[in-house]
Motif scaffolding. Structure first.
Motif, PDB file in Angstrom:
ATOM      1  N   UNK A   1      61.599  57.547  55.116  1.00  0.00           N
ATOM      2  CA  UNK A   1      61.055  58.895  55.011  1.00  0.00           C
ATOM      3  C   UNK A   1      60.187  59.063  53.773  1.00  0.00           C
ATOM      4  N   UNK A   2      60.569  58.412  52.671  1.00  0.00           N
ATOM      5  CA  UNK A   2      59.738  58.498  51.459  1.00  0.00           C
ATOM      6  C   UNK A   2      58.362  57.886  51.698  1.00  0.00           C
ATOM      7  N   UNK A   3      58.327  56.707  52.299  1.00  0.00           N
ATOM      8  CA  UNK A   3      57.045  56.044  52.549  1.00  0.00           C
ATOM      9  C   UNK A   3      56.241  56.745  53.634  1.00  0.00           C
ATOM     10  N   UNK A   4      56.924  57.233  54.667  1.00  0.00           N
ATOM     11  CA  UNK A   4      56.254  57.947  55.757  1.00  0.00           C
ATOM     12  C   UNK A   4      55.564  59.203  55.215  1.00  0.00           C
ATOM     13  N   UNK A   5      56.304  59.992  54.459  1.00  0.00           N
ATOM     14  CA  UNK A   5      55.724  61.203  53.868  1.00  0.00           C
ATOM     15  C   UNK A   5      54.658  60.851  52.836  1.00  0.00           C
ATOM     16  N   UNK A   6      54.846  59.749  52.113  1.00  0.00           N
ATOM     17  CA  UNK A   6      53.841  59.298  51.153  1.00  0.00           C
ATOM     18  C   UNK A   6      52.532  58.931  51.829  1.00  0.00           C
ATOM     19  N   UNK A   7      52.607  58.265  52.974  1.00  0.00           N
ATOM     20  CA  UNK A   7      51.385  57.929  53.718  1.00  0.00           C
ATOM     21  C   UNK A   7      50.670  59.190  54.201  1.00  0.00           C
ATOM     22  N   UNK A   8      51.433  60.108  54.755  1.00  0.00           N
ATOM     23  CA  UNK A   8      50.807  61.356  55.226  1.00  0.00           C
ATOM     24  C   UNK A   8      50.181  62.127  54.068  1.00  0.00           C
ATOM     25  N   UNK A   9      50.857  62.174  52.940  1.00  0.00           N
ATOM     26  CA  UNK A   9      50.317  62.847  51.764  1.00  0.00           C
ATOM     27  C   UNK A   9      49.062  62.149  51.241  1.00  0.00           C
ATOM     28  N   UNK A  10      49.075  60.816  51.257  1.00  0.00           N
ATOM     29  CA  UNK A  10      47.892  60.061  50.833  1.00  0.00           C
ATOM     30  C   UNK A  10      46.688  60.387  51.714  1.00  0.00           C
TER      31      UNK A  10
END
Length: 115
Positions: free
Chosen positions: A17-26
């Motif tokens: 979830x951290x990486x998934x949300x990080x990708x979307x935020x990026x």
């Protein structure tokens, strides 16, 4: 001493979830707030990730497998742009987040099948 499977699975899901949300935020920052971005490019980058979101919310192991297939496109794109001279910092972050999410999603699907 071995780490219990439930602890591994919980840690992998948190990392997912951290990486998934990080990708979307990026993708939001790159395309909507920095110069050179566009709404159309943002949609092209985020729609594939959003396709697997219902399965991820249900914790279905096949959703994690599909996420791995989708992430191969992002990994390839990130690796291609990181090796080119004069590229921005966003491509390095894209590559790190995509690789981390790929491996954690792969292990999550494996551990879910074992459980």
């Amino acid at each position: 001493m071995s780490i219990p499977l439930t602890t591994k699975l919980h840690s992998a899901r948190v990392l997912n979830w951290l990486c998934y949300c990080g990708l979307l935020l990026l993708f939001v920052v790159r395309n909507l707030f920095l110069p050179g971005g566009s709404l159309a490019l943002w949609l092209v980058q985020t729609v594939p990730l959003l396709l697997v979101l219902p399965g991820l919310l249900k914790r279905h192991f096949r959703a994690y497998l599909w996420l791995c297939f989708i992430l191969l496109l992002y990994i390839t794109n990130g690796a291609l742009h990181v090796t080119m001279p004069g590229r921005d910092w966003q491509h390095g972050i894209l590559l790190v987040l995509s690789l981390t999410l790929f491996f954690s999603a792969m292990m999550t699907s494996r551990w879910q099948r074992m459980q």
